[in-house]
Design a protein around this motif. Structure first.
Motif, PDB file in Angstrom:
ATOM      1  N   ASP A  86     -78.570  15.935 -29.887  1.00  0.00           N
ATOM      2  CA  ASP A  86     -80.010  15.814 -30.147  1.00  0.00           C
ATOM      3  C   ASP A  86     -80.367  16.777 -31.277  1.00  0.00           C
ATOM      4  N   ASP A  88     -83.058  17.967 -32.315  1.00  0.00           N
ATOM      5  CA  ASP A  88     -84.034  19.006 -31.990  1.00  0.00           C
ATOM      6  C   ASP A  88     -83.384  20.205 -31.306  1.00  0.00           C
ATOM      7  N   GLN A  89     -82.203  19.980 -30.717  1.00  0.00           N
ATOM      8  CA  GLN A  89     -81.496  21.066 -30.046  1.00  0.00           C
ATOM      9  C   GLN A  89     -80.430  21.701 -30.932  1.00  0.00           C
ATOM     10  N   SER A  91     -78.909  20.874 -34.996  1.00  0.00           N
ATOM     11  CA  SER A  91     -78.840  20.023 -36.190  1.00  0.00           C
ATOM     12  C   SER A  91     -77.565  20.245 -37.001  1.00  0.00           C
TER      13      SER A  91
END
Length: 409
Positions: A86, A88-89, A91
Motif C-alpha cells: 500500500d 500510503d504505508q 512507497s
C-alpha cells in the motif's frame, strides 16, 4: 525525447498469454510514438531489479519469431507473484519503479496478468498520476480461471477449457472399457470460481454423458448429498465420471480439502486435494473401483490443444492495450465484449481497472442446476464458442517448437 515502453507478465501462466505479449510487441513495433519496447523479466520483481531485455531488438523485422511466440505456452518473460505494498504505508517499491522509468525514458507500461496483476496496474496508474508523470499504465487480462469482471471472458480460459473437456472425454473412454462398477473423479483448477470445471460439460456428446456430475465452488457442497447423487447415478449406469473444482466448500464456507490454516502470499488458502478427499469417501461408501485424477498444470500449458479463438482474441487484446495507451488512456484494462453467440462476435474495448482489480466473477446461479450437481444450457451456449478452432503448432524433429528467451538472445 525518446518515448519507450516496458511490458511484463505476472501470475500463473496460460497457453495464450504469450499471444497477448506478441500483440503488445506488434503494436509497439508498428507505432510511430514508441522508440524501444523493453521486457521486464519476472514481472514487477524484475522491473525493480532492472532485469530488462530489449524486445525491439529481438522481434523487429522478425515476423517468424513473433508468430512462434503467439503459440508458445507459459510466459516468455517469466512471472512473479508480487503484490505491491500500500503506497500510503510504504512507497519504496513505487519509487524504485519510477526511477527505472526515468532512466529508460518509459512512457508506457503494459502489465499482462490476472486479478492480482490488475491490482498492480491500479496502484501504479494512481501513483504516476498523483506525481504528474507522463506514463500510461495499461493492464492486459489473462487467467484460465475466467474470474475477471467486466470482460466477457479472459485470455487463456478458452484453451484451458478445451483441454479440460477433451481430457474428460478421453478419461471417460478409458473408464468405459471395464465390466465393473467404477467412479472417476476429475479435479479441475478453480479455487473460488468454477468456470473451468463447468467447461467439462463440453465433453458430452451423442454417446457419452460424462461428466455425469459437476460440482462447482459457487454452490455449497454436501458430502451426504454427494453420496446420494452417486447412488442415483449407479441406478442408471455402471461407470460414473465426476468433475469437481479444487475449491469446493461446505455450507459453512470451509474448503473440504483444506487441512491447515496455511495461506500463500496473497492470502489464498493452501488446499490439499479435493479429488483425493472424495476418492477416499467414495471407496469407503461404495467399495467400488475409484480413481481421482488431478488435472493440474497441464490445463494451462497444453499448447497442442489451444483454442484458435483464444489465441486470436489474446493477440487482439494485446494490440488493444497498446492502442489504448497511444490514445492517452491510463489505468485501463483491455476487454472483450460479446455481441452475439450465434454467430459468435466480439469487439475490443477498455475499462477502468479500478472496477476490475480485487473483484471476482462467479458463475451466475441461474447457470447451475437446482441440485448443484450440473450446469444449464445457458452455460453451454456461453462456453461453446470459446473453444472453437485448433492451431498448428510449429514443429522441429516431430516435436513442438516454441520460443525460449535464452535462444532468442
Amino acid at each position: 525525447m525518446m518515448k519507450n515502453a516496458i511490458v511484463a507478465q505476472s501470475g500463473g501462466p496460460t497457453t495464450a498469454i504469450n499471444a497477448s505479449l506478441a500483440g503488445v510487441i506488434k503494436g509497439c513495433l508498428e507505432s510511430h510514438e514508441i522508440d524501444v519496447l523493453y521486457g521486464a523479466l519476472n514481472g514487477v520483481e524484475g522491473l525493480m531489479d532492472e532485469r530488462l531485455v530489449n524486445l525491439t531488438d529481438i522481434f523487429d523485422h522478425n515476423e517468424e519469431n513473433l508468430n512462434v511466440l503467439k503459440l508458445t505456452p507459459a510466459m516468455y518473460l517469466g512471472s512473479c507473484r508480487r503484490k505491491l505494498k500500500d503506497v500510503d504505508q510504504d512507497s519504496s517499491e513505487y519509487d524504485i519503479i519510477i526511477n527505472i522509468f526515468r532512466k529508460y525514458h518509459i512512457h508506457y507500461f503494459f502489465y499482462i496478468g490476472g486479478n492480482d496483476s490488475m491490482d498492480t496496474v491500479g496502484k501504479m496508474s494512481r501513483y504516476v498520476k498523483e506525481h504528474q508523470m507522463d506514463v500510461k499504465v495499461i493492464g492486459i487480462p489473462k487467467t484460465i480461471d475466467n474470474d475477471l469482471v467486466v470482460t466477457d471472458h479472459t485470455p487463456g480460459f478458452g484453451s484451458a477449457a478445451r483441454y479440460v473437456a477433451a481430457s474428460v472425454l478421453e478419461m471417460a473412454h478409458d473408464t468405459y472399457i471395464y465390466n465393473t462398477k467404477s467412479v472417476l473423479i476429475a479435479e479441475i483448477m478453480g479455487r473460488d470460481a468454477g468456470w473451468l470445471t463447468a467447461a467439462s460439460v463440453l465433453a458430452r456428446n451423442s454417446y457419452s454423458r460424462a461428466p455425469h456430475l459437476i460440482y462447482l465452488p459457487e454452490h455449497p457442497f454436501s458430502k451426504e448429498q454427494f453420496i446420494e447423487d452417486i447412488k442415483a447415478q449407479f441406478k442408471q449406469r455402471e461407470h460414473i465420471v465426476i468433475a469437481v473444482s479444487e475449491g469446493l466448500r461446505d455450507v459453512e464456507g470451509h474448503y473440504i480439502s483444506a487441512e491447515t490454516a496455511a495461506v500463500d502470499a496473497f492470502g489464498h488458502a493452501t488446499l490439499s486435494g479435493t479429488g483425493k478427499c472424495l476418492e477416499g469417501l467414495v471407496a469407503e461408501k461404495f467399495g467400488c473401483k475409484v480413481r481421482s485424477v488431478e488435472i493440474n498444470v497441464l490445463q494451462r500449458c497444453a499448447a497442442h490443444m489451444a483454442s484458435a479463438t483464444d489465441i486470436e482474441e489474446s493477440w487482439q487484446l494485446g494490440l488493444k492495450g497498446v492502442a489504448l495507451a497511444l490514445e492517452g488512456k491510463s489505468g485501463e484494462m483491455s476487454i472483450v465484449c460479446r455481441i452475439s453467440d450465434e454467430p459468435y462476435q466480439v469487439i475490443y474495448d477498455g475499462a477502468d481497472v479500478q472496477q476490475i482489480a480485487n473483484a471476482e466473477k462467479k458463475i451466475p446461479t441461474a447457470w447451475i442446476n437446482e441440485a448443484g450437481n450440473d450446469v444449464t444450457e445457458e452455460m453451454v451456449r456461453y462456453l461453446r464458442p470459446l473453444i472453437h478452432g485448433s492451431v498448428a503448432v510449429p514443429e522441429q524433429d516431430s516435436m513442438p517448437h516454441y520460443l525460449f528467451l535464452g535462444e532468442a538472445l
